[in-house]
Design a protein around this motif. Structure first.
Motif, mmCIF file in Angstrom:
data_model
loop_
_atom_site.group_PDB
_atom_site.id
_atom_site.type_symbol
_atom_site.label_atom_id
_atom_site.label_comp_id
_atom_site.label_asym_id
_atom_site.label_seq_id
_atom_site.Cartn_x
_atom_site.Cartn_y
_atom_site.Cartn_z
ATOM 1 N N LYS A 88 0.850 -1.194 0.000
ATOM 2 C CA LYS A 88 0.000 0.000 0.000
ATOM 3 C C LYS A 88 0.878 1.233 0.000
ATOM 4 O O LYS A 88 1.891 1.293 0.690
ATOM 5 C CB LYS A 88 -0.911 0.003 1.230
ATOM 6 N N SER A 89 0.492 2.240 -0.766
ATOM 7 C CA SER A 89 1.301 3.445 -0.848
ATOM 8 C C SER A 89 0.814 4.497 0.136
ATOM 9 O O SER A 89 -0.357 4.550 0.501
ATOM 10 C CB SER A 89 1.288 3.994 -2.269
ATOM 11 N N ALA A 90 1.754 5.345 0.575
ATOM 12 C CA ALA A 90 1.438 6.392 1.544
ATOM 13 C C ALA A 90 2.481 7.494 1.479
ATOM 14 O O ALA A 90 3.612 7.265 1.042
ATOM 15 C CB ALA A 90 1.401 5.807 2.948
ATOM 16 N N MET A 91 2.084 8.686 1.912
ATOM 17 C CA MET A 91 3.017 9.805 2.010
ATOM 18 C C MET A 91 3.998 9.580 3.160
ATOM 19 O O MET A 91 5.125 10.018 3.114
ATOM 20 C CB MET A 91 2.266 11.111 2.275
ATOM 21 N N ALA A 92 3.511 8.928 4.209
ATOM 22 C CA ALA A 92 4.336 8.657 5.383
ATOM 23 C C ALA A 92 3.811 7.396 6.061
ATOM 24 O O ALA A 92 2.652 7.027 5.888
ATOM 25 C CB ALA A 92 4.287 9.840 6.341
ATOM 26 N N LEU A 93 4.677 6.763 6.827
ATOM 27 C CA LEU A 93 4.307 5.545 7.549
ATOM 28 C C LEU A 93 4.879 5.608 8.959
ATOM 29 O O LEU A 93 5.972 6.133 9.164
ATOM 30 C CB LEU A 93 4.873 4.304 6.859
ATOM 31 N N THR A 94 4.139 5.062 9.898
ATOM 32 C CA THR A 94 4.637 4.915 11.267
ATOM 33 C C THR A 94 4.655 3.432 11.579
ATOM 34 O O THR A 94 3.648 2.755 11.413
ATOM 35 C CB THR A 94 3.732 5.654 12.266
ATOM 36 N N LYS A 125 11.127 -3.286 26.056
ATOM 37 C CA LYS A 125 10.911 -3.552 27.475
ATOM 38 C C LYS A 125 10.372 -2.366 28.266
ATOM 39 O O LYS A 125 9.800 -2.553 29.329
ATOM 40 C CB LYS A 125 12.182 -4.088 28.126
ATOM 41 N N HIS A 126 10.526 -1.153 27.776
ATOM 42 C CA HIS A 126 10.034 0.024 28.493
ATOM 43 C C HIS A 126 8.765 0.603 27.876
ATOM 44 O O HIS A 126 8.340 1.683 28.246
ATOM 45 C CB HIS A 126 11.109 1.103 28.556
ATOM 46 N N GLY A 127 8.176 -0.031 26.917
ATOM 47 C CA GLY A 127 6.964 0.482 26.288
ATOM 48 C C GLY A 127 6.958 0.223 24.804
ATOM 49 O O GLY A 127 7.296 -0.861 24.353
ATOM 50 N N THR A 128 6.629 1.268 24.041
ATOM 51 C CA THR A 128 6.550 1.145 22.593
ATOM 52 C C THR A 128 7.479 2.161 21.952
ATOM 53 O O THR A 128 7.568 3.297 22.397
ATOM 54 C CB THR A 128 5.109 1.406 22.107
ATOM 55 N N SER A 129 8.142 1.758 20.922
ATOM 56 C CA SER A 129 8.996 2.645 20.148
ATOM 57 C C SER A 129 8.380 2.774 18.760
ATOM 58 O O SER A 129 7.879 1.796 18.213
ATOM 59 C CB SER A 129 10.402 2.056 20.048
ATOM 60 N N SER A 130 8.394 3.960 18.226
ATOM 61 C CA SER A 130 7.830 4.173 16.893
ATOM 62 C C SER A 130 8.847 4.865 16.008
ATOM 63 O O SER A 130 9.592 5.734 16.455
ATOM 64 C CB SER A 130 6.568 5.022 16.967
ATOM 65 N N ARG A 131 8.828 4.485 14.758
ATOM 66 C CA ARG A 131 9.683 5.119 13.763
ATOM 67 C C ARG A 131 8.779 5.634 12.650
ATOM 68 O O ARG A 131 7.933 4.908 12.147
ATOM 69 C CB ARG A 131 10.677 4.110 13.219
ATOM 70 N N MET A 132 8.953 6.906 12.304
ATOM 71 C CA MET A 132 8.173 7.507 11.222
ATOM 72 C C MET A 132 9.041 7.625 9.983
ATOM 73 O O MET A 132 10.201 8.005 10.064
ATOM 74 C CB MET A 132 7.708 8.913 11.601
ATOM 75 N N TYR A 133 8.433 7.317 8.853
ATOM 76 C CA TYR A 133 9.094 7.460 7.556
ATOM 77 C C TYR A 133 8.273 8.432 6.720
ATOM 78 O O TYR A 133 7.063 8.251 6.583
ATOM 79 C CB TYR A 133 9.156 6.113 6.829
ATOM 80 N N PHE A 134 8.922 9.440 6.177
ATOM 81 C CA PHE A 134 8.250 10.405 5.311
ATOM 82 C C PHE A 134 8.810 10.270 3.900
ATOM 83 O O PHE A 134 10.018 10.257 3.703
ATOM 84 C CB PHE A 134 8.440 11.834 5.820
ATOM 85 N N SER A 135 7.918 10.171 2.958
ATOM 86 C CA SER A 135 8.345 10.043 1.562
ATOM 87 C C SER A 135 8.810 11.395 1.036
ATOM 88 O O SER A 135 8.513 12.443 1.609
ATOM 89 C CB SER A 135 7.181 9.546 0.713
ATOM 90 N N ARG A 136 9.530 11.369 -0.065
ATOM 91 C CA ARG A 136 9.898 12.623 -0.726
ATOM 92 C C ARG A 136 8.639 13.382 -1.133
ATOM 93 O O ARG A 136 8.590 14.598 -1.081
ATOM 94 C CB ARG A 136 10.773 12.348 -1.947
ATOM 95 N N ALA A 137 7.616 12.648 -1.522
ATOM 96 C CA ALA A 137 6.365 13.285 -1.951
ATOM 97 C C ALA A 137 5.678 14.044 -0.816
ATOM 98 O O ALA A 137 4.942 14.992 -1.068
ATOM 99 C CB ALA A 137 5.417 12.232 -2.527
#
Length: 147
Positions: free
Chosen positions: A24-30, A36-48
């Motif tokens: 699936k395509s998107a402008m950004a993805l998380t 062990k201490h909770g949740t970690s998130s990484r965001m990716y932003f497209s050039r678009a």
């Protein structure tokens, strides 16, 4: 946050849009992952996503909304409730995020045509769960007016 890499099992398409592991395509993805201490998130932003200030503002608000949902077990559960809709409005979380970003676009007087219609499909019939909607209202900001 990064725009220099691709999400796990994802890719950057020729038009600068990202794809996730399901294609699936998107402008950004998380992408969130427990640790062990909770949740970690990484965001990716497209050039678009950087095609306009308005587009980037909407993409960032959308992805930050995912973080709000991901960091609260009750909201996470509600946001992942699957709907019969297809495409991006396939769960309660995306309906809430779509409505939040539409309010932000309207508040700022931005032209909806400046926001990629590949990603931001506006369905005025969708109503989010009140708990999800109220949790992300703080993300709606009156941004600086751009020339």
């Amino acid at each position: 946050m990064t725009m220099n890499g691709n999400p796990k099992n994802g890719a950057t398409l020729i038009d600068g849009v990202l794809t996730d592991s399901n294609g699936k395509s998107a402008m950004a993805l998380t992408q969130s992952s427990p640790w062990k201490h909770g949740t970690s998130s990484r965001m990716y932003f497209s050039r678009a996503a950087f095609s306009s200030r308005e587009q980037l503002s909407v993409a960032m608000a959308h992805e930050l909304g995912h973080l709000v949902f991901n960091n609260n077990a009750a909201l996470f559960s509600m946001s992942n409730q699957v709907l019969s809709k297809t495409g991006l409005l396939n769960n309660e979380g995306h309906v809430a995020l779509q409505n939040m970003t539409l309010k932000m676009i309207n508040m700022n007087g931005w032209n909806q045509n400046l926001i990629s219609n590949q990603v931001w499909k506006f369905d005025f019939q969708s109503r989010p769960l009140p708990q999800l909607e109220s949790a992300i209202q703080f993300l709606i900001k009156n941004r600086i007016k751009f020339p």
